[in-house]
Design an enzyme around this catalytic site. Structure first.
Site, short mmCIF file in Angstrom:
data_model
loop_
_atom_site.label_atom_id
_atom_site.label_comp_id
_atom_site.label_asym_id
_atom_site.label_seq_id
_atom_site.Cartn_x
_atom_site.Cartn_y
_atom_site.Cartn_z
N GLY A 17 63.39 13.20 56.12
CA GLY A 17 62.50 13.56 55.02
C GLY A 17 62.84 12.90 53.71
CB THR A 40 64.74 8.85 59.06
OG1 THR A 40 63.58 8.51 59.85
CG2 THR A 40 64.98 10.35 59.16
CB SER A 146 60.97 27.94 53.56
OG SER A 146 60.04 28.53 52.69
CE1 TYR A 159 56.92 24.93 55.38
CE2 TYR A 159 56.88 27.06 54.27
CZ TYR A 159 57.45 25.81 54.46
OH TYR A 159 58.56 25.46 53.71
CB CYS A 160 55.27 32.03 57.47
SG CYS A 160 54.87 32.08 55.71
CB ALA A 161 54.99 30.96 62.70
CE LYS A 163 60.33 24.99 56.67
NZ LYS A 163 61.31 23.91 56.84
#
Length: 241
Positions: A17, A40, A146, A159-161, A163
């Site tokens: 990232g 990368t 996060s 997204y929450c799932a 993380k």
């Protein structure tokens, strides 16, 4: 407390990232501590530019473009990384994507892409690099999670799932490998002032965490080399608007 630079000097790191934002800030802090780094990102042109800037620190910097959503591309990344640096001591899983929108509008492709980058890639990279770390009885794996790993927010279910899943993976891997001298750290910041952070709704961007400060905390956490380990870290803002 002063960072123990001697612990990290000369170590080899892989950071994902590194397009900008937090990934680049972490790479800059590692370089300042004397680490050699493979960076990368899927954005090849920006990655090349960032690598040129990092080389000013007079450590070895190698850049390998990679789309982490592609399993074969990740496998190729590992092969290339191990050819460049026979030993990878530090893995920073920083890359992530942040789909925003209600579940009713999400597609299976949205779900699979998010989990491929946010969960599967850290799993694949950790699995590939762990044997070397175990053999040397020294290693650091940092999974950038996060605050969403501990909460649920409107329009960010996928997204929450992802993380939550990364947090569970980090917790389990920590227990598996700590007897072999490998430390797995789950670092979970709140919203950060990055391009991704601009997608966060209903909050004041200017109050978000500084990516440089978060990066400095990563270096601080991995520099401990005795009995103390930061197993799980949550970073939040003083300002709460």
């Amino acid at each position: 407390m002063k960072i123990n630079s001697d612990v990290l000097r000369g170590k080899n790191a892989l950071v994902t990232g590194v397009n900008g934002g937090l990934g680049l800030a972490i790479a800059q802090e590692l370089a300042a501590q004397g680490c050699n780094i493979i960076v990368t990102s899927r954005h090849a042109a920006q990655l090349t530019q960032n690598a040129m800037e990092l080389r000013k620190s007079q450590v070895r910097i190698e850049a390998i473009p990679c789309d982490l959503s592609d399993k074969q591309a990740v496998a190729t990344l590992v092969t290339q990384a191990q050819q460049l640096f026979p030993q990878i001591d530090i893995l920073i899983n920083c890359a992530g994507i942040f789909p925003v929108g209600p579940v009713a509008d999400a597609t299976m492709d949205d779900f699979e892409l998010c989990f491929a980058v946010n969960v599967r890639a850290p799993f694949q990279l950790s699995k590939a690099l762990l044997p070397q770390m175990k053999a040397k009885s020294w290693g650091r794996i940092v999974n950038i999670g996060s605050s969403s790993a501990f909460n649920g927010f409107k329009d960010t279910a996928i997204y929450c799932a992802s993380k939550h899943a990364l947090l569970g993976f980090s917790r389990s891997l920590y227990q598996e490998v700590r007897p072999q001298g490998v430390r797995v750290i789950s670092l979970n910041p709140g919203s950060i002032r990055t391009e991704m952070g601009k997608k966060v709704r209903g909050q004041i961007f200017e109050t978000f965490l500084d990516p440089v400060e978060v990066a400095q905390y990563v270096i601080f956490a991995i520099s401990f080399n005795a009995a103390l380990v930061s197993e799980e870290i949550r970073l939040n803002r003083v300002v709460t608007q």
